[in-house]
Motif scaffolding. Structure first.
Motif: not given
Lengths: 277, 349
Positions: A102-104, A108, A112, A146, A150, B2-3, B92-93, B227, B230-231, B233, B283, B288-291, B348-349
């Motif tokens: 899952i792409a971060f 981000e 963490m 940014d 991956s 994206r940010r 998915q997460g 959050f 996210d972690i 994942a 996404r 991908s941030r869950n928030r 990646r999706l």
């Protein structure tokens, strides 16, 4: 004493007593009666051949694996009495790899590291963002902020994980082969950073290393493992001797001293080439 | 990249689109009521705005059709879309698998099995407005959840793969059982089959209320863990070293999202693709941030489902197309397109 008070009293030692772990009964134990005591303030190197139990030991020290036989203590208190969040404020961990399915983004991911310090609902505050940025600058990944995790190279990923660990701002840092994918420049850069954290900020570094010369250059204490046990544990200059290395790695070693440098390097000597005519 | 893009615009535009869509979808249908009249009827029920509405010349049946047939159906489809997208995003997460969706844990099959049992034994009783079929489906879904739970959480740590395999096995077993029921009760075959394809034709405010309560509760319990999700994942070791009880969190999230799925499926039947693709679309748009992912998926899921159900009941009116077919007809090609676009870009999706 409550857990909290015990915790605020920054730990002087993390130890194991007769730690034994045999996940597969058909194979020899991964950890066999390990007694080791790590004291704060040092720069530890954990060395040993593949499969000698280095990662398993570290994972026990972080309670990523619960000790089944024997125990792990922080300042004499059994590690099972701590909450995970308390351990995470005490010890940060650089694993060999993280999942990137899952792409971060890099930013981000480094954020963490602040998780154990975040308050309600995990919203970051200014000090969290400051810690993230300074950790990214220190590890030279600020330009990647940014980018998606991956798409990073192995070396970039390792530096991001070190950044995350630095942002976690713990008195102890555990690192599992943090420089194995890095080029020589970045190997020194990461090791220099760890040395600065150790000397200037008094942080305790526990670092699994494969490069014996890096261990000799940076670590003041060495824990040498083989077949799930501790072979030697002491000052780097006492442990790192060619005859001991030769016994553990089954490879011949010689010392060389490059002229003009106050350095002593270990050189592995290959076995004679039997196929040569 | 994206940010930098502010998600505020996305929130606002999606929320506005949802509001417009609810009104628009309630204004179209098989009955001969003009969209404008429907709009007036809806407005007449909103305080303060009701003065703008001119409903004096409209027949009372028009009110009934718009307010008690179309509107609950629109709201119910929106809630189901929201619930399915929510649980898809969460699963998915926590299962660290981009292919996970509400069907992967076998919950949908459990609901279908319960419904098939109820239909084939003619249990179409109705307790306080909730029909026997929906009640059996809900119980079937919950029981399946417990079975998958027992199998995959035996003892201490369980691998993500173990959970997925348990879900898929239980799902296949139940599908086989449904096939047996359908073969033995051929007279009810069509009814079972149509239920499985999904429909909102039996919408009521009671179902809307039931689903609303469950989804609000589930969302309220999931959102504070955004959050942490996210972690999680990034891997169990990684998450635990950052202070998260990985196993506990995963179990809690699976139970909560299963509950939402069970409630959705029991009122609507099996509707595929929403839970899989909506989170992926979000996404791609917002990261991908869950928030962000969780609330945006909820809104987008509602939009997608209302759109599909409106098409389902109007395209071939007065015949109704099963909504599950519409979501797949729109969803599958769109998803293939996204996969094709993302290919080779390192995204990646």
């Amino acid at each position: 004493m409550s857990t909290r008070e015990r915790f605020l009293d920054s730990p002087g030692s993390i130890s194991t007593e007769k730690l034994f772990w045999q996940p597969d009964p058909n194979r020899p134990p991964v950890l066999d009666s390990v007694d080791v005591s790590l004291k704060s303030g040092h720069f530890y190197g954990i060395i040993g051949p593949n499969g000698s139990g280095k990662t398993s030991l570290i994972r026990h020290l972080l309670r990523l694996i619960r000790a089944e036989k024997g125990r792990v203590t922080i300042n004499g208190t059994d590690i099972s009495e701590f909450r995970r969040r308390e351990i995470a404020r005490l010890i940060s961990y650089v694993p060999q790899k993280v999942e990137t399915g899952i792409a971060f983004s890099v930013g981000e991911n480094v954020m963490m590291g602040r998780n154990p310090h975040l308050k309600w609902f995990g919203f970051p505050e200014k000090e969290d963002r400051d810690a993230v940025f300074s950790a990214m600058r220190a590890t030279g990944v600020e330009d990647l902020i940014d980018s998606q995790m991956s798409i990073l190279s192995g070396g970039e990923t390792q530096r991001v994980l070190v950044a995350r660990s630095v942002a976690q701002e713990c008195p102890w840092l555990f690192l599992d082969e943090p420089v194995s994918n890095l080029d020589i420049y970045h190997q020194f850069a990461v090791m220099d950073l760890l040395r600065d954290l150790n000397r200037k900020e008094g942080k305790t570094i526990v670092c699994v290393l494969h490069d014996i010369n890096l261990a000799a250059m940076y670590c003041d204490r060495i824990v040498m493992m083989n077949n799930g046990g501790i072979v030697a544990d002491g000052a780097a200059s006492d442990v790192l001797r060619p005859e001991l290395l030769e016994r553990v790695y089954n490879v011949a070693f010689r010392w060389v001293e490059p002229p003009g440098e106050s350095l002593r390097l270990f050189v592995p000597i290959p076995k004679p080439d039997r196929s040569a005519p | 990249m994206r940010r930098k893009r502010s998600p505020l615009l996305l929130y606002l535009s999606l929320s506005a689109a949802l509001a417009v869509l609810i009104v628009a979808a309630s204004s179209v249908g098989a009955a001969d009521i003009s969209a404008l009249d429907s709009l007036h009827i809806l407005l007449s029920r909103i305080p303060f705005i009701d003065r703008l509405a001119d409903v004096s010349r409209l027949h009372p049946t028009d009110f009934t059709i718009v307010l008690f047939i179309r509107l609950p159906r629109v709201l119910l489809s929106g809630l189901v879309g929201c619930g399915l997208a929510l649980s898809g995003a969460v699963l998915q997460g926590v299962l660290r698998n981009p292919l996970a969706d509400p069907q992967v844990l076998g919950i949908s099959s459990g609901a279908a099995f319960g419904a098939a049992v109820a239909i084939s034994f003619g249990l179409s009783f109705s307790v306080i407005g909730i029909g026997g079929i929906a009640a059996f489906a809900f119980v079937g879904a919950l029981l399946t959840m417990l079975i998958v739970w027992r199998i995959s959480f035996q003892g201490g740590k369980t691998s993500v793969v173990g959970i997925l395999l348990a879900g898929i096995s239980v799902s296949s077993l139940l599908t086989a059982a449904i096939t047996l029921i359908m073969v033995m009760r051929r007279d009810q075959l069509e009814k079972v089959y149509l239920w499985m394809l999904g429909s909102f034709s039996a919408a009521s405010y009671l179902k809307v209320g039931f689903l609303f309560v469950i989804i609000v509760v589930v969302l309220a319990l999931i959102a504070p863990s955004s959050f942490s999700l996210d972690i999680l994942a990034t891997g169990d070791d990684s998450a635990e070293s950052l202070g998260i009880e990985a196993q506990k969190l995963r179990r809690r999230m699976i139970v909560l999202s299963s509950l939402a799925v069970a409630a959705c499926v029991s009122v609507s039947g099996i509707i595929g693709f929403v839970g899989l693709i909506v989170p992926h679309i979000i996404r791609l748009m917002a990261g991908s941030r869950n928030r962000r992912l969780i609330p945006l998926s909820c809104i987008a899921g509602a939009i997608f489902m209302i759109l599909c159900d409106t098409l389902a009941r109007t395209l071939a009116a007065p015949t109704e197309i099963p909504v599950g077919a519409i979501t797949a007809i729109i969803g599958a090609p769109f998803f293939l397109f996204l996969l094709w676009k993302a290919r080779g870009k390192g995204v990646r999706l």
